[in-house]
Design an enzyme around this catalytic site. Structure first.
Site, short mmCIF file in Angstrom:
data_model
loop_
_atom_site.label_atom_id
_atom_site.label_comp_id
_atom_site.label_asym_id
_atom_site.label_seq_id
_atom_site.Cartn_x
_atom_site.Cartn_y
_atom_site.Cartn_z
N GLY A 1 0.85 -1.19 0.00
CA GLY A 1 0.00 0.00 0.00
C GLY A 1 0.88 1.23 0.00
N GLY B 1 0.19 4.46 -0.31
CA GLY B 1 -0.40 5.75 0.00
C GLY B 1 0.48 6.49 0.99
CG PHE C 1 -0.26 5.30 7.81
CD1 PHE C 1 0.64 5.98 8.60
CD2 PHE C 1 -0.94 4.23 8.38
CE1 PHE C 1 0.90 5.61 9.92
CE2 PHE C 1 -0.70 3.85 9.70
CZ PHE C 1 0.21 4.54 10.46
CE LYS D 1 -5.05 4.57 12.72
NZ LYS D 1 -4.66 5.94 13.13
CE LYS E 1 -8.61 7.58 13.56
NZ LYS E 1 -7.90 8.46 12.57
CB VAL F 1 -9.38 6.73 1.12
CG1 VAL F 1 -10.43 6.01 1.97
CG2 VAL F 1 -9.23 6.04 -0.23
#
EC number: 1.1.1.94
Length: 333
Positions: free
Chosen positions: A9, A11, A13, A107, A191, A279
Site C-alpha cells: 500500500g 499511500g 501512511f 482503520k 474516531k 480516501v
C-alpha cells in the site's frame, strides 16, 4: 541477516511506515498496484503524490511486483484502505509463506458486514498466520519527516505484538503493545466518524466549547461500543482511542476533519472527497459503526447524526440542532 519487510500500500501512511522501517535498519519493499507510479517513486526516491518532501532511504525499494515482495520478506505490513482489506488478504493467501506474519495498519470496519479487522483476517486466513493491528495518533507526513510518534500494536499473540513493537520502536517512534484487538480496532474506526462531526461543528463556527464537548462525548460513545464488542473501556483512554481521537479532531491534516469542514459549507460528500483527493475513512466507517451499535443496542447519538449528514438525510445545521435537543442525563451513562 537484515530483517526484510514488505509494506503493501503506497499511500501516505504506507510510505511513511516504509520510510521509518528503513530508517530503523530493515530492508523494505514498498508495493503499490500502479506500476508506472511505483517506477516513478523508485526513480525519484520520493512519493511525490502522497508524501512529498520525505526522501526514501537507501534500503527502501519501490515496485509493483507483489509476488516478489511477499517471497522476499519475513513479514508483511498492510496499509491498504479498510474496505479493500478482504480483497487484499484473498490475493495474498496463495502467496504467503508458512508462518509469515502480517501487521495491518488500516482503520475501519468492513463495508456491509461491519466486521472488525481481526474478524476479516480470521475469515480469510484462519489462524495460519500471526497478525497484529497498528493504530494510534499518526499523521503520515510527520512520521515521514521523523517527528516523534507513538502507536499501539494489538494482537492476540502477544509475542508477535512485541516483535513488531520492537521492530518499529526507536528513532523518536514509540510502540506499545496490547492484547485488546476489539478496543484498539474500534478506536481506530470510530474516531474518524467523530472527527467529521467535530469538523462540521468547527465549520459552522460553534466554538471551542462545542469542540471539547463533542470530543469528550464522542469518546464516551467509543468506549460503550468497545465494551459491547468485548473490548476494554480503558483501551479507549490510550493512544488508539483518546490519542487518535484528539489528533484527528483538532488538526487540519486530518482528512476526516476536513470532510466535516467542507460539509459545513454545504458541499456534498462527493464534492468534498474530490477536493480532499484521498480516501476519507470516516465516510465509509460511519454507517458501519452505526449498524454495529444498533445491533448491539449501544446508543451513539453523534455517530447517528454524522451518518445522517453523510447520506444527505439531514443538513449539518440540522444535525447540530438534533444533538442540542437531546435530554439531560447522568454523565456516566
Amino acid at each position: 541477516m537484515t530483517y526484510q519487510v514488505a509494506v503493501l500500500g503506497a499511500g501516505s501512511f504506507g510510505t511513511a511506515l516504509a520510510i521509518h522501517l528503513a530508517r530503523r535498519g530493515a530492508s523494505v519493499r514498498l508495493w503499490g498496484r500502479d506500476a508506472a507510479q511505483m517506477a516513478e517513486i523508485q526513480q525519484q526516491r520520493e512519493n511525490a503524490r502522497y508524501l512529498p518532501d520525505c526522501p526514501l532511504p537507501a534500503k527502501l525499494l519501490a515496485d509493483a511486483d507483489l509476488a516478489a515482495a511477499v517471497a522476499d520478506s519475513d513479514d508483511l505490513l498492510l496499509a491498504t484502505p479498510s474496505h479493500a482489506l478482504r480483497g487484499m488478504l484473498s490475493t495474498l493467501q496463495p502467496l504467503l509463506k508458512a508462518g509469515q506474519g502480517l501487521a495491518i495498519a488500516c482503520k475501519g470496519l468492513e463495508p456491509d458486514s461491519g466486521k472488525l479487522i481481526h474478524e476479516v483476517v480470521a475469515d480469510v486466513l484462519g489462524a495460519a498466520h500471526p497478525f497484529s493491528v497498528i493504530s494510534g495518533p499518526t499523521f503520515a507526513k510527520e512520521l515521514g519527516l521523523g517527528l516523534p510518534t507513538a502507536v499501539t500494536i494489538a494482537s492476540d499473540d502477544r509475542h508477535y505484538a512485541e516483535k513488531f513493537a520492537h521492530l518499529l520502536h526507536g528513532d523518536g517512534f514509540r510502540a506499545y503493545w496490547s492484547e485488546d484487538l476489539p478496543g484498539v480496532e474500534i478506536g481506530g474506526a470510530a474516531k474518524n466518524v467523530m472527527a467529521i462531526g467535530v469538523g462540521i461543528a468547527d465549520g459552522l463556527g460553534l466554538g471551542a466549547n462545542t469542540r471539547a464537548a463533542l470530543i469528550t462525548r464522542g469518546l464516551a460513545e467509543m468506549m460503550r461500543l468497545a465494551e459491547a464488542l468485548g473490548g476494554k473501556a480503558e483501551t479507549l483512554m490510550g493512544l488508539s482511542g483518546m490519542g487518535d481521537l484528539v489528533l484527528t479532531c483538532t488538526d487540519n491534516q486530518s482528512r476526516n476533519r476536513r470532510m466535516g469542514l467542507l460539509l459545513a459549507q454545504n458541499k456534498s460528500v462527493a464534492e468534498a472527497s474530490a477536493e480532499i483527493r484521498q480516501v476519507v475513512e470516516g465516510v465509509k466507517a460511519a454507517p458501519e459503526v452505526l449498524r454495529v451499535a444498533q445491533r448491539l443496542g449501544v446508543e451513539m447519538p453523534i455517530t447517528t447524526a454524522v451518518a445522517a449528514v453523510l447520506t444527505g438525510r439531514i443538513s449539518a445545521v440540522e444535525a447540530v440542532a438534533q444533538l442540542a435537543k437531546r435530554p439531560a442525563k447522568a454523565e456516566l451513562t
